[in-house]
Design an enzyme around this catalytic site. Structure first.
Site, PDB file in Angstrom:
ATOM      1  N   THR A 110       0.878  -1.174   0.000  1.00  0.00           N
ATOM      2  CA  THR A 110       0.000   0.000   0.000  1.00  0.00           C
ATOM      3  C   THR A 110       0.915   1.224   0.000  1.00  0.00           C
ATOM      4  O   THR A 110       2.129   1.103   0.157  1.00  0.00           O
ATOM      5  CB  THR A 110      -0.879   0.050   1.265  1.00  0.00           C
ATOM      6  OG1 THR A 110      -0.025   0.191   2.412  1.00  0.00           O
ATOM      7  CG2 THR A 110      -1.715  -1.198   1.421  1.00  0.00           C
ATOM      8  N   ALA A 170       3.267  -1.184   4.932  1.00  0.00           N
ATOM      9  CA  ALA A 170       2.554  -0.005   5.449  1.00  0.00           C
ATOM     10  C   ALA A 170       3.556   1.149   5.479  1.00  0.00           C
ATOM     11  O   ALA A 170       4.621   1.036   6.105  1.00  0.00           O
ATOM     12  CB  ALA A 170       2.020  -0.294   6.855  1.00  0.00           C
ATOM     13  N   VAL A 188       7.539  -2.281   7.223  1.00  0.00           N
ATOM     14  CA  VAL A 188       7.511  -0.817   7.259  1.00  0.00           C
ATOM     15  C   VAL A 188       8.116  -0.256   5.973  1.00  0.00           C
ATOM     16  O   VAL A 188       9.275  -0.528   5.645  1.00  0.00           O
ATOM     17  CB  VAL A 188       8.281  -0.293   8.492  1.00  0.00           C
ATOM     18  CG1 VAL A 188       8.245   1.232   8.522  1.00  0.00           C
ATOM     19  CG2 VAL A 188       7.700  -0.880   9.770  1.00  0.00           C
ATOM     20  N   LYS A 189       7.307   0.517   5.266  1.00  0.00           N
ATOM     21  CA  LYS A 189       7.742   1.078   3.989  1.00  0.00           C
ATOM     22  C   LYS A 189       8.326   2.470   4.238  1.00  0.00           C
ATOM     23  O   LYS A 189       7.657   3.345   4.795  1.00  0.00           O
ATOM     24  CB  LYS A 189       6.531   1.150   3.058  1.00  0.00           C
ATOM     25  CG  LYS A 189       6.864   1.106   1.594  1.00  0.00           C
ATOM     26  CD  LYS A 189       5.567   0.965   0.821  1.00  0.00           C
ATOM     27  CE  LYS A 189       5.786   1.010  -0.659  1.00  0.00           C
ATOM     28  NZ  LYS A 189       4.521   1.169  -1.377  1.00  0.00           N
ATOM     29  N   VAL A 190       9.562   2.638   3.811  1.00  0.00           N
ATOM     30  CA  VAL A 190      10.308   3.861   4.132  1.00  0.00           C
ATOM     31  C   VAL A 190      10.848   4.472   2.838  1.00  0.00           C
ATOM     32  O   VAL A 190      11.421   3.764   2.011  1.00  0.00           O
ATOM     33  CB  VAL A 190      11.504   3.515   5.073  1.00  0.00           C
ATOM     34  CG1 VAL A 190      12.305   4.754   5.419  1.00  0.00           C
ATOM     35  CG2 VAL A 190      11.027   2.805   6.333  1.00  0.00           C
TER      36      VAL A 190
END
Ligand code: E4P
Length: 222
Positions: free
Chosen positions: A27, A60, A86-88
């Protein structure tokens, strides 16, 4: 190659899951906004729902852009469900945060990748996944798939373990090209997944098989 679906739409996620080929979900803030998911508690609830629907990794994305903010938000997101990644974003503070999150055992997906240099930095920081944006590179008349091949060659040569997650995929052909170029994962809309099913010779062949079966049954029954 793993298949992720690139959406926050629960119906599309369910459909892809029913197909039996789904390994995860990605997402981003734009996809969440498109589904009308706003406000911290609603966003978190939506992530929890997706994470319960699908066993695989669910990306996310953080909103913070400073090191401490990314780390804190990343820890919080990771705490929502065991399969949250965790999308960074690929920025200086993001690379520092990925390095820290990796050290404390939190999986990360380094996003907004447009060059091999960025891919090297993300791998060195220990990112679990790397998201090169194929479609957006094609949009500016460059060859997005060349980047996947370049990163795959570098990662193989250097022995980096970060998985190449081909993102910003808009067509079924790009899925095939990403597989050929060495992507470990492809994330795409449901439409592009369904497009892989299609071939006119399959439709003609099936129609002929069914017609022959019908004719044979009619002959047998007089
Ligand atoms: C997924 O990880 C990316 O955020 C997404 O694929 C971007 O796709 P777009 O370029 O079609 O917005």
């Amino acid at each position: 190659m793993k298949f992720f679906i690139d959406t926050a739409n629960l119906k599309d996620i369910e459909e892809a899951k029913e197909l039996g080929i789904l390994d995860g979900v990605t997402t981003n803030p734009s996809l969440m906004a498109k589904e009308g998911v706003t406000g911290q508690s609603n966003i978190e609830r939506h992530y929890r729902i997706i994470a319960e629907m699908v066993e695989g990794d669910i990306s996310a994305e953080v909103i913070a852009t400073d090191y401490h903010g990314i780390v804190e938000e990343g820890k919080h997101l990771a705490g929502l469900a065991p399969n949250i990644v965790v999308k960074v974003p690929m920025i200086k503070e993001g690379v520092k945060a990925i390095s820290h999150l990796t050290q404390i055992g939190i999986k990360t997906n380094c996003t907004l990748i447009f060059s091999a240099g960025q891919a090297i930095l993300a791998a060195k920081a220990g990112a679990t996944y790397l998201s090169p944006f194929i479609g957006r590179i094609d949009d500016i008349n460059w060859e997005g798939m060349d980047l996947i091949a370049q990163i795959a060659a570098i990662y193989n040569t250097q022995g980096y373990e970060t998985e190449i997650l081909a993102a910003s995929i808009r067509s079924s052909k790009q899925i095939v090209d990403a597989a050929l170029a060495g992507a470990n994962v492809v994330t795409c809309p449901l439409k592009a997944i369904y497009g892989l099913l299609k071939h006119p010779l399959t439709d003609i062949g099936l129609a002929n098989f069914l017609a022959d079966h019908r004719k044979a049954a009619e002959v047998a029954n007089g």
